[in-house]
Design an enzyme around this catalytic site. Structure first.
Site, mmCIF file in Angstrom:
data_model
loop_
_atom_site.group_PDB
_atom_site.id
_atom_site.type_symbol
_atom_site.label_atom_id
_atom_site.label_comp_id
_atom_site.label_asym_id
_atom_site.label_seq_id
_atom_site.Cartn_x
_atom_site.Cartn_y
_atom_site.Cartn_z
ATOM 1 N N GLY A 113 4.430 1.840 7.448
ATOM 2 C CA GLY A 113 3.033 1.606 7.794
ATOM 3 C C GLY A 113 2.841 1.330 9.278
ATOM 4 O O GLY A 113 3.626 1.801 10.111
ATOM 5 N N THR A 136 1.427 3.620 3.047
ATOM 6 C CA THR A 136 0.873 2.285 2.795
ATOM 7 C C THR A 136 -0.256 2.368 1.781
ATOM 8 O O THR A 136 -1.064 3.306 1.828
ATOM 9 C CB THR A 136 0.325 1.569 4.060
ATOM 10 O OG1 THR A 136 -0.474 0.464 3.635
ATOM 11 C CG2 THR A 136 -0.518 2.444 4.951
ATOM 12 N N ASP A 138 -2.557 0.413 1.891
ATOM 13 C CA ASP A 138 -3.753 -0.038 2.625
ATOM 14 C C ASP A 138 -4.540 1.128 3.246
ATOM 15 O O ASP A 138 -5.699 0.957 3.614
ATOM 16 C CB ASP A 138 -3.369 -1.015 3.736
ATOM 17 C CG ASP A 138 -2.809 -2.327 3.193
ATOM 18 O OD1 ASP A 138 -2.963 -2.566 1.985
ATOM 19 O OD2 ASP A 138 -2.222 -3.094 3.976
ATOM 20 N N GLY A 181 -5.021 -5.865 0.640
ATOM 21 C CA GLY A 181 -5.706 -5.386 1.836
ATOM 22 C C GLY A 181 -6.106 -6.577 2.678
ATOM 23 O O GLY A 181 -7.095 -7.248 2.353
ATOM 24 N N GLU A 233 -8.159 -9.085 -0.462
ATOM 25 C CA GLU A 233 -7.514 -10.392 -0.233
ATOM 26 C C GLU A 233 -7.837 -10.970 1.156
ATOM 27 O O GLU A 233 -7.788 -12.177 1.352
ATOM 28 C CB GLU A 233 -5.994 -10.275 -0.394
ATOM 29 C CG GLU A 233 -5.366 -9.329 0.616
ATOM 30 C CD GLU A 233 -3.860 -9.144 0.445
ATOM 31 O OE1 GLU A 233 -3.200 -10.034 -0.095
ATOM 32 O OE2 GLU A 233 -3.359 -8.082 0.869
ATOM 33 N N GLN A 285 0.006 -3.468 -7.822
ATOM 34 C CA GLN A 285 -0.656 -2.367 -7.100
ATOM 35 C C GLN A 285 0.336 -1.530 -6.297
ATOM 36 O O GLN A 285 0.019 -0.436 -5.859
ATOM 37 C CB GLN A 285 -1.730 -2.928 -6.148
ATOM 38 C CG GLN A 285 -2.891 -3.569 -6.885
ATOM 39 C CD GLN A 285 -3.683 -4.508 -5.980
ATOM 40 O OE1 GLN A 285 -4.695 -4.123 -5.429
ATOM 41 N NE2 GLN A 285 -3.245 -5.737 -5.834
#
Ligand code: F6P
Length: 358
Positions: A113, A136, A138, A181, A233, A285
């Protein structure tokens, strides 16, 4: 002469790392056969610093398309510490360069990432031949429309939201689903819309608890006895937005919480009277088999990276732009993050659907 290609996976794992390793390896063996040898560096940059690596056998890449995690192992080795010499007296950059030489690499492929890409760029600036591959959940790597791992995480997070709907409805409750995230809200935005969440809170957009509660009350007035919140989060409220990150975290620690989710749930109960529960799917996740979308993306990225190896094009990272696989210069993307912009079409979709963005 045989080419020696190093490969490592660094940072948080995600579905699609193995599929990408396989994509690179199969495409390399296909084109170069006996003329290529792949060296697996263990546990990311940590292994590169310590000199932990092994020559991979082609069969090690068989059967891993569907397997989660990474066969090479991974670790978080923070970029900001790369040039810092700690108590162990190890010059990490010098060690990485030394081990690259000792492995007799022609190039090194770094799957990871944002942090991984910063170190990849550093190594490239230090004269090593580097190719990055963007992973990632994200989805926040600059210069690519999508990263592998993201869509599998969207599928998992969506299922989590789907599953709390029935229990929320049965109990007439609010459910706050905390999704991964910290800085980027892509996962929460996509899963929130796909899962039919009523309220979506992203780190890019400070929320107001009053606005969250009035959305819940509006739904109640319409006869809807439950509400689902998809919350990244990393969210913070408008008051916290005025604080520096350090100050915010210190304040939260003082009050006894780290993410905002539990406080949001408590505030909803107090302000609306709705019984509220928190659900945190967490590392689920990031686990398990990559979705077909991610297998395709990983295979496309892997095959493209193999082509770059063959053509000796280095100092780049693979990217997807408008459905086309391309490369960005590492120096153009390292240190930049791709966050959800206020003008993004999905935010507009959310508003048009009556979803509150807090
Ligand atoms: O980098 C991806 C990510 O899953 C983030 O969304 C999350 O904040 C973080 O990693 C969690 O990190 P760790 O696995 O080290 O707890």
């Amino acid at each position: 002469m045989k080419k020696r290609i190093g490969i490592l996976t660094s940072g948080g794992d995600c579905p699609g790392l193995n599929a990408t390793l396989r994509g690179v390896a199969k495409a390399l063996y296909q084109r170069m056969g006996e003329d290529v040898e792949i060296i697996g560096v263990i546990n990311g940059y940590s292994g590169l610093i310590k000199g932990e690596w092994r020559v991979m056998q082609p069969r090690e890449f068989n059967g891993i398309l569907t397997v989660g995690g990474t066969i090479l192992g991974t670790k978080r080795t923070p970029f900001k510490l790369m040039r810092v010499i700690g108590e162990d007296n190890v010059d990490k950059v010098a060690e990485m360069k030394k081990n690259y030489k000792e492995m007799k690499l022609d190039c090194l492929l770094c799957l990871g990432g944002n942090g991984t890409h910063k170190t990849a760029n550093l190594l490239s600036e230090e004269g090593l031949n580097i190719i990055g591959l963007p992973k990632t959940i994200d989805n926040d790597i600059y210069g690519t429309d999508v990263t592998f791992g993201f869509h599998t995480a969207v599928d998992i997070a969506t299922e989590a939201i789907d599953r709390v709907h029935t229990t929320a409805g049965s109990h007439s409750r609010c459910m706050v689903v905390e999704l991964m995230g910290n800085k980027a809200g892509w996962l929460t935005l996509y899963a929130g819309i796909a899962g039919g969440a009523d309220i979506i809170l992203l780190p890019e957009r400070p929320y107001s608890i009053e606005s969250v509660c009035s959305a819940i009350e509006r739904r109640a007035e319409q006869g809807k006895s439950f509400s689902i919140l998809a919350v990244a989060e990393g969210v913070f409220d408008v008051a916290e937005a005025r604080m520096k990150r350090k100050e915010r975290m210190a304040k939260r620690a003082e009050l006894g919480y780290s993410t905002a989710t539990n406080r949001i749930a408590k505030d909803i109960e107090e302000m609306t009277g709705f019984e509220t529960r928190v659900c945190v799917p967490g590392h689920m996740q990031r686990g398990g088999s990559p979705s077909p979308y991610d297998r395709l993306l990983a295979t496309q990225f892997g095959a493209y990276a193999a082509k770059m190896v063959e053509n000796e094009i280095y100092g780049i990272t693979v990217a997807m732009k408008n459905n086309h696989v391309e490369a960005n210069k590492l120096s153009d993307i390292a240190g930049k993050a791709r966050l959800v912009p206020e003008s993004h079409g999905m935010l507009d979709v959310a508003r048009r659907m009556g979803i509150s963005l807090g």
